[in-house]
Design an enzyme around this catalytic site. Structure first.
Site, PDB file in Angstrom:
ATOM      1  N   PRO A 138     -13.386  -5.687 -44.387  1.00 15.31           N
ATOM      2  CA  PRO A 138     -14.623  -4.924 -44.301  1.00 15.31           C
ATOM      3  C   PRO A 138     -14.432  -3.428 -44.554  1.00 15.31           C
ATOM      4  O   PRO A 138     -13.441  -2.833 -44.151  1.00 15.31           O
ATOM      5  CB  PRO A 138     -15.110  -5.176 -42.882  1.00 15.31           C
ATOM      6  CG  PRO A 138     -13.917  -5.623 -42.124  1.00 15.31           C
ATOM      7  CD  PRO A 138     -13.034  -6.316 -43.112  1.00 15.31           C
TER       8      PRO A 138
ATOM      9  N   TYR B 122      -8.361   7.819 -45.428  1.00 11.89           N
ATOM     10  CA  TYR B 122      -8.054   6.742 -46.379  1.00 11.89           C
ATOM     11  C   TYR B 122      -7.747   7.225 -47.787  1.00 11.89           C
ATOM     12  O   TYR B 122      -7.353   6.424 -48.634  1.00 11.89           O
ATOM     13  CB  TYR B 122      -9.208   5.737 -46.416  1.00 11.89           C
ATOM     14  CG  TYR B 122      -9.466   5.117 -45.070  1.00 11.89           C
ATOM     15  CD1 TYR B 122      -8.553   4.239 -44.505  1.00 11.89           C
ATOM     16  CD2 TYR B 122     -10.617   5.429 -44.351  1.00 11.89           C
ATOM     17  CE1 TYR B 122      -8.776   3.685 -43.256  1.00 11.89           C
ATOM     18  CE2 TYR B 122     -10.851   4.868 -43.107  1.00 11.89           C
ATOM     19  CZ  TYR B 122      -9.931   4.001 -42.558  1.00 11.89           C
ATOM     20  OH  TYR B 122     -10.152   3.455 -41.324  1.00 11.89           O
TER      21      TYR B 122
ATOM     22  N   ASN C 151      -5.129  -6.587 -46.346  1.00 11.11           N
ATOM     23  CA  ASN C 151      -5.599  -5.440 -45.585  1.00 11.11           C
ATOM     24  C   ASN C 151      -6.910  -5.906 -44.982  1.00 11.11           C
ATOM     25  O   ASN C 151      -7.947  -5.870 -45.633  1.00 11.11           O
ATOM     26  CB  ASN C 151      -5.801  -4.217 -46.472  1.00 11.11           C
ATOM     27  CG  ASN C 151      -6.265  -3.008 -45.680  1.00 11.11           C
ATOM     28  OD1 ASN C 151      -6.714  -3.136 -44.544  1.00 11.11           O
ATOM     29  ND2 ASN C 151      -6.157  -1.844 -46.283  1.00 11.11           N
TER      30      ASN C 151
ATOM     31  N   ALA D  23     -10.763  -3.750 -40.019  1.00 11.14           N
ATOM     32  CA  ALA D  23     -10.986  -3.899 -38.579  1.00 11.14           C
ATOM     33  C   ALA D  23     -10.696  -5.305 -38.070  1.00 11.14           C
ATOM     34  O   ALA D  23     -10.369  -5.475 -36.891  1.00 11.14           O
ATOM     35  CB  ALA D  23     -12.420  -3.502 -38.231  1.00 11.14           C
TER      36      ALA D  23
ATOM     37  N   ARG E  54      -3.545   6.575 -34.826  1.00 11.82           N
ATOM     38  CA  ARG E  54      -4.997   6.582 -34.711  1.00 11.82           C
ATOM     39  C   ARG E  54      -5.435   6.075 -33.344  1.00 11.82           C
ATOM     40  O   ARG E  54      -4.638   6.026 -32.409  1.00 11.82           O
ATOM     41  CB  ARG E  54      -5.577   5.750 -35.853  1.00 11.82           C
ATOM     42  CG  ARG E  54      -5.174   6.366 -37.208  1.00 11.82           C
ATOM     43  CD  ARG E  54      -5.856   5.777 -38.374  1.00 11.82           C
ATOM     44  NE  ARG E  54      -7.300   5.881 -38.228  1.00 11.82           N
ATOM     45  CZ  ARG E  54      -8.156   5.104 -38.875  1.00 11.82           C
ATOM     46  NH1 ARG E  54      -7.714   4.175 -39.701  1.00 11.82           N
ATOM     47  NH2 ARG E  54      -9.444   5.252 -38.705  1.00 11.82           N
TER      48      ARG E  54
END
Length: 149
Positions: free
Chosen positions: A12, A25, A76, A79, A109
């Site tokens: 997502p 990013y 990847n 989330a 993060r």
């Protein structure tokens, strides 16, 4: 799909790369990352099946679809990395190399990003290397394939 295909799955919001939080990013788009993956795969003598979905079930369906035809998966999951036991279980059923990739260093993060459901069923995790992480994962899959022959 050929027998020498690496499947690259993107979860997502990765369709928004280049626009969404470029300070985290980067400025590369998903199309740029796809081109990088195709180049890395070509150098390794492999093909790429590159996909993106914002839907958890579509990613699981993709894993099921390619489980016997792909030589490896680069994922990847965005989330879903931190939330999806179902995606983890789909990947755990594979007998091909799986590499988890993150553009940013998830450990620098928010704390909720520090845990991955996918890492324990992945052959490797590449985090914080930007788009190059995808190329590294493809190269490593190629090495693992060569080692098995």
């Amino acid at each position: 799909m050929s027998q020498q295909t690496v499947v690259v799955l993107n979860g997502p919001n990765l369709n928004l790369l280049g626009e969404r939080e470029p300070e985290i990013y980067g400025s590369d788009t998903l199309a740029d990352i796809e081109a990088l993956c195709r180049k890395a795969a070509s150098l390794a003598g492999l093909d790429v099946d590159f996909r993106q979905s914002n839907h958890e079930g579509a990613l699981i369906d993709a894993v099921h679809e390619v489980r016997k035809s792909a030589v490896g998966i680069v994922i990847n999951a965005g989330a879903y990395t931190h939330t999806s036991i179902a995606l983890r279980d789909a990947l755990a059923a594979l007998s091909i190399p799986v590499f988890e990739v993150h553009l940013s260093n998830v450990h620098r993060r928010e704390e909720f990003r520090h845990h991955s459901y996918l890492s324990a069923v992945s052959d490797g995790v590449i985090s914080g290397c930007g788009p190059s992480g995808y190329a590294y994962a493809i190269a490593r899959i190629s090495e693992l394939i060569d080692d098995r022959h």
